[in-house]
Design an enzyme around this catalytic site. Structure first.
Site, PDB file in Angstrom:
ATOM      1  N   LYS A 167     -45.331   0.712  -4.010  1.00 55.22           N
ATOM      2  CA  LYS A 167     -45.406  -0.617  -3.669  1.00 55.22           C
ATOM      3  C   LYS A 167     -44.490  -1.013  -2.943  1.00 55.22           C
ATOM      4  CE  LYS A 167     -50.238  -1.225  -4.619  1.00 55.22           C
ATOM      5  NZ  LYS A 167     -50.959  -1.222  -3.202  1.00 55.22           N
ATOM      6  N   LYS A 272     -60.645   4.895   2.081  1.00 47.62           N
ATOM      7  CA  LYS A 272     -60.659   4.134   0.233  1.00 47.62           C
ATOM      8  C   LYS A 272     -62.293   4.071   0.332  1.00 47.62           C
ATOM      9  CE  LYS A 272     -56.987   2.141  -0.810  1.00 47.62           C
ATOM     10  NZ  LYS A 272     -56.114   0.612  -0.620  1.00 47.62           N
TER      11      LYS A 272
END
Length: 359
Positions: A167, A272
């Site tokens: 990230k 997702k």
């Protein structure tokens, strides 16, 4: 559930506690609430399990009255005579639960399909559950100080991961480049696949120059370089980028899958199920992407092991070849004990481990 049945639904709220401060470009997570759903079949005595897990800052159904809404829908669907066929169940749930409640949709899909399949935590035909076939996964590096991120990188490499996802967007960009350099100095792209996730942290003005700097590290892809809703800017980026772009948050709440993919034409999409509306909707996204030669992979949205199990089985049903984002089961102090097991950068379902009963 070999024949049509009425199910009795209930739910239980659980606050999951992270084992560390989980940093993203949208802030730090220390805990999150999930809602475990139970379906009881009074004819057979079988219990199904599901999970509705709206995620703060991302889920379109994360709201203060979520619990009341969930309870209301569970009461409503307690009157439904459920078919015993998977396709019929998924179609029926699309009609029963609206698009703006994606995590509830997914939770109900889970709990009814588990009931159909005998209450053994199986949601569909898949090699993960039935044949213990491994799924390759990426090792996730969370945001934090440079030292904290470097520590995670060393741990993931030591654990045998061959795909690392980092990230980026919260600390100094040059420090992030330095961390990527640390990996690349030791492992080339044939040994370690590198992905980065910007969570929309770049501005349209500087995104291309940052992508050019990132490209020096032979990255597999970058997720969501700029914020959602900037369709023309994202389209231009995807057309000119030196690094493959994967849409992530851009998919959430999208009403027209084909139009979005045609307008932006990304190299990949990230799926997702909790955020895009569950099994039925995820399969639709995959069909639309594959018809356009757009790649994809599946990622959990920080669910407990109940939700992760369903996502992993859905992933397995597509026989994935590239690493998936399914390593989040180890994030919590108080996750539910389950047969999901990670070693050597792969997720397995070890039947012998059994499930802790959440209810």
């Amino acid at each position: 559930m070999s024949q049509n049945s009425v199910l009795e639904f209930s739910y239980k709220k659980r606050t999951l506690k992270f084992t560390f401060d989980a940093g993203t470009s949208r802030g730090v997570l220390r805990e999150r609430d999930v809602y475990w759903i139970k379906a009881y079949n009074p004819k057979t005595g079988i219990f199904g399990w599901g999970e509705a897990a709206p995620l703060i800052g991302l889920s379109i159904d994360f709201r203060s009255d979520f619990e009341q809404i969930l309870n209301g829908y569970l009461e409503r669907i307690s009157e439904i005579v459920w078919p015993a066929d998977e396709v019929e169940v998924l179609n029926l749930i699309q009609d029963l639960i609206p698009n703006d409640l994606p995590s509830i949709r997914f939770g109900v899909e889970m709990v009814v399909l588990d009931s159909i399949n005998g209450g053994v935590r199986k949601y569909m035909e898949n090699d993960l559950f039935e044949h213990s076939k491994e799924i390759p996964i990426n090792g996730l590096i969370w945001m934090g100080s440079e030292d904290f991120m470097l520590k995670q990188i060393k741990e993931k490499l030591g654990q045998g991961f061959t795909c690392i996802k980092m990230k980026i967007g919260a600390i100094d960009f040059q420090q992030e480049l330095k961390l990527l350099g640390f990996i690349r100095e030791r492992f080339d792209a044939s040994e370690i696949t590198l992905r980065v996730d910007a969570n929309g942290a770049f501005s349209p003005d500087d995104a291309l120059s940052k992508l050019e700097q990132l490209a020096k590290f032979d990255l597999h892809s970058i997720e969501q370089p700029i914020m959602t809703g900037q369709i023309s800017e994202m389209s231009k980026l995807c057309e000119n980028t030196p690094v493959a772009i994967a849409l992530d948050e851009e998919l959430i709440g999208s009403k027209d899958k084909a139009q979005l993919l045609d307008e932006i034409n990304p190299q990949y999409i990230i799926l997702k199920p909790t955020l895009v509306g569950g099994i039925f909707q995820t399969r639709q996204w995959i069909a639309e992407a594959e018809s356009r030669n757009i790649g994809w992979w599946m990622t959990s949205a920080l669910e407990s092991n109940i939700g992760l199990n369903a996502i992993a089985q859905l992933t397995s049903s597509f026989h994935p070849k590239i690493p998936q984002g399914l390593g989040t089961g180890q994030l919590y102090h108080n996750n539910l004990r389950s047969p999901l097991d990670i070693s050597g950068g792969k997720l397995r379902y070890r039947q012998e481990l059994g499930w802790e009963n959440p209810f």
